[in-house]
Design a protein around this motif. Structure first.
Motif, mmCIF file in Angstrom:
data_model
loop_
_atom_site.group_PDB
_atom_site.id
_atom_site.type_symbol
_atom_site.label_atom_id
_atom_site.label_comp_id
_atom_site.label_asym_id
_atom_site.label_seq_id
_atom_site.Cartn_x
_atom_site.Cartn_y
_atom_site.Cartn_z
ATOM 1 N N VAL A 1 0.866 -1.181 0.000
ATOM 2 C CA VAL A 1 0.000 0.000 0.000
ATOM 3 C C VAL A 1 0.897 1.224 0.000
ATOM 4 O O VAL A 1 1.797 1.340 0.844
ATOM 5 C CB VAL A 1 -0.930 0.024 1.232
ATOM 6 N N ARG A 2 0.681 2.128 -0.947
ATOM 7 C CA ARG A 2 1.502 3.331 -1.066
ATOM 8 C C ARG A 2 0.601 4.542 -1.243
ATOM 9 O O ARG A 2 -0.540 4.425 -1.699
ATOM 10 C CB ARG A 2 2.430 3.252 -2.289
ATOM 11 N N GLY A 3 1.159 5.708 -0.938
ATOM 12 C CA GLY A 3 0.433 6.915 -1.248
ATOM 13 C C GLY A 3 0.627 8.009 -0.237
ATOM 14 O O GLY A 3 1.387 7.879 0.731
ATOM 15 N N ARG A 4 -0.057 9.101 -0.481
ATOM 16 C CA ARG A 4 -0.049 10.248 0.415
ATOM 17 C C ARG A 4 -1.388 10.954 0.274
ATOM 18 O O ARG A 4 -1.876 11.145 -0.836
ATOM 19 C CB ARG A 4 1.096 11.198 0.037
ATOM 20 N N GLY A 5 -1.989 11.320 1.396
ATOM 21 C CA GLY A 5 -3.290 11.953 1.322
ATOM 22 C C GLY A 5 -4.300 11.030 0.663
ATOM 23 O O GLY A 5 -4.313 9.821 0.903
ATOM 24 N N LEU A 6 -5.125 11.602 -0.204
ATOM 25 C CA LEU A 6 -6.152 10.820 -0.887
ATOM 26 C C LEU A 6 -5.707 10.450 -2.295
ATOM 27 O O LEU A 6 -6.448 10.578 -3.272
ATOM 28 C CB LEU A 6 -7.481 11.588 -0.880
ATOM 29 N N MET A 7 -4.481 9.972 -2.387
ATOM 30 C CA MET A 7 -3.928 9.399 -3.620
ATOM 31 C C MET A 7 -3.195 8.129 -3.197
ATOM 32 O O MET A 7 -2.051 8.178 -2.727
ATOM 33 C CB MET A 7 -2.991 10.377 -4.308
ATOM 34 N N ILE A 8 -3.871 6.993 -3.350
ATOM 35 C CA ILE A 8 -3.405 5.752 -2.740
ATOM 36 C C ILE A 8 -3.393 4.629 -3.770
ATOM 37 O O ILE A 8 -4.329 4.488 -4.560
ATOM 38 C CB ILE A 8 -4.315 5.370 -1.556
ATOM 39 N N GLY A 9 -2.326 3.850 -3.755
ATOM 40 C CA GLY A 9 -2.220 2.667 -4.602
ATOM 41 C C GLY A 9 -2.208 1.410 -3.749
ATOM 42 O O GLY A 9 -1.495 1.334 -2.746
ATOM 43 N N ILE A 10 -3.020 0.423 -4.143
ATOM 44 C CA ILE A 10 -3.103 -0.856 -3.437
ATOM 45 C C ILE A 10 -2.631 -1.942 -4.386
ATOM 46 O O ILE A 10 -3.314 -2.275 -5.361
ATOM 47 C CB ILE A 10 -4.547 -1.142 -2.985
ATOM 48 N N ASP A 11 -1.452 -2.495 -4.140
ATOM 49 C CA ASP A 11 -0.931 -3.589 -4.955
ATOM 50 C C ASP A 11 -1.613 -4.890 -4.559
ATOM 51 O O ASP A 11 -1.701 -5.222 -3.367
ATOM 52 C CB ASP A 11 0.579 -3.745 -4.750
#
Length: 381
Positions: free
Chosen positions: A316-326
């Motif tokens: 799980v990566r991201g900052r704020g409301l920009m998130i990537g779920i592998d």
């Protein structure tokens, strides 16, 4: 006549929206964690936004850029104050690709050079220069493949410095958080070293904030987490909450030359009214802070879910409301289940990444609702 088939579509006809929810023509409600691809910044059909756009349309929707438009000047002042760039200049256009196109042109005019450095997995748009700076050969037409761009790994400062040292690079362009590239983030050390190298070799530094900017990261611009100040900043998507608009923030080091840039529709009265309403809501409802805090909550909860191997989450990566779920399974089936079984929209990247780009007004309760929908979907996958 039929529509040209561009995207694979979910067979859902969305006809209404409010806040972080949308409804189809059958009355079914959906939770929107996609935000129309990061475009809906203040929420669907915010009443202040609707009133401002409606009032402006009843007064004047458009007139030529050959006369004064006070709304443009108001927008430049307000945006400069809110984002911390009140000494920069603002050029208003229609889209993100157009913003990057003009950034690259300005860099070339400014330096007299033609080479560009871009990151591996970058996405900067589909117009001529912007698509050439995009690391996807499938969408670069032969007419756009002119050899101007060298792609380098994000965060590999040695590779970027070697190219910059050749002294012929007009611009280095980066997304501080790559969107299409899978929510890959530039590190502060890389960004600061890149800025220093650009200054040393006379290269223009461009930050593409089209997707990661306008409050989405929990600061007004994502590059502000990295303690850098780019020469040019491209913005679009959330700037007008769905009305087509883009912009370039231009360092005071760039002196305007009549005829170099221009636009017919850019910065029209209706677009500026929409953009001013967006700034009103962002400021009054503290949406940048909301993006930070709700985003941190989502990231924490998703990382806890990732500890359960049955959830199929590998990172799980991201900052704020920009998130990537592998995921360890293809995203296509997961997204389809989320839409048709759980009535929730998400984005995607690559073949196995869910991308979350919700309106900045997403609440903790709505975040919890999404988490429950995602958990049910992954348990069934």
């Amino acid at each position: 006549m039929t529509l040209y088939d561009v995207y694979p579509l979910f067979d859902v006809n969305i006809v209404k929206g409010k806040g972080c929810k949308v409804w189809d023509d059958k009355g079914q409600e959906y939770l929107d964690l996609y935000g129309g691809h990061a475009v809906i910044s203040i929420g669907h059909c915010h009443p202040h936004y609707v009133e401002a756009v409606t009032q402006q349309l009843g007064q004047l929707g458009f007139y030529s850029n050959s006369v004064v438009n006070m709304l443009q000047r108001q927008l430049a002042t307000r945006l400069g104050q809110l984002c911390g760039y009140d000494d920069y200049q603002l050029f208003l256009i229609n889209s993100g690709a157009e913003a990057n196109e003009n950034c690259l042109k300005l860099a070339s005019f400014h330096t007299g050079r033609t080479r560009v450095l871009s990151a591996v997995k970058a996405f900067h748009g589909r117009t001529s220069l912007a698509v050439e700076a995009t690391d996807n050969p499938k969408i670069i037409a032969p007419i756009n493949a002119n050899g101007h761009v060298t792609y380098l790994p994000l965060n590999d400062i040695d590779a970027w410095e070697r190219e910059l040292a050749k002294g012929d690079v007009a611009a280095a362009i980066i997304e501080c958080i790559q969107g299409v590239g899978g929510i890959r983030m530039a590190t502060p050390a890389f960004a600061q070293a890149l800025q220093a190298a650009c200054k040393k070799y006379g290269t223009v530094l461009i930050c593409d904030e089209i997707q990661c900017g306008y409050g989405r990261s929990g600061r007004f611009f994502a590059h502000q987490w990295l303690d850098i100040k780019p020469d040019l900043i491209s913005v679009a998507k959330g700037i007008a909450n769905g009305f087509p608009m883009g912009a370039v923030l231009i360092s005071p080091d760039f002196k305007p030359v009549y005829g170099q840039l221009g636009t017919t529709f850019g910065g029209n009265h209706l677009a500026c009214a929409a953009a001013l309403a967006v700034l009103d809501v962002i400021e009054q409802e503290h949406l940048v802070d909301n993006a930070l805090h709700v985003g941190e909550y989502l990231l924490t909860q998703l990382r806890q879910m990732a500890q359960d191997p049955t959830m199929h989450i590998t990172d799980v990566r991201g900052r704020g409301l920009m998130i990537g779920i592998d995921l360890d399974i293809p995203h296509s089936g997961v997204r389809r289940q989320l839409v048709f079984d759980q009535h929730c929209f998400t984005g995607c990247a690559a073949t196995n990444i869910l991308r979350l780009l919700p309106p900045l007004c997403l609440s903790r309760e709505e975040a919890d609702l999404f988490l429950s929908k995602l958990k049910k979907t992954l348990q069934q996958s």
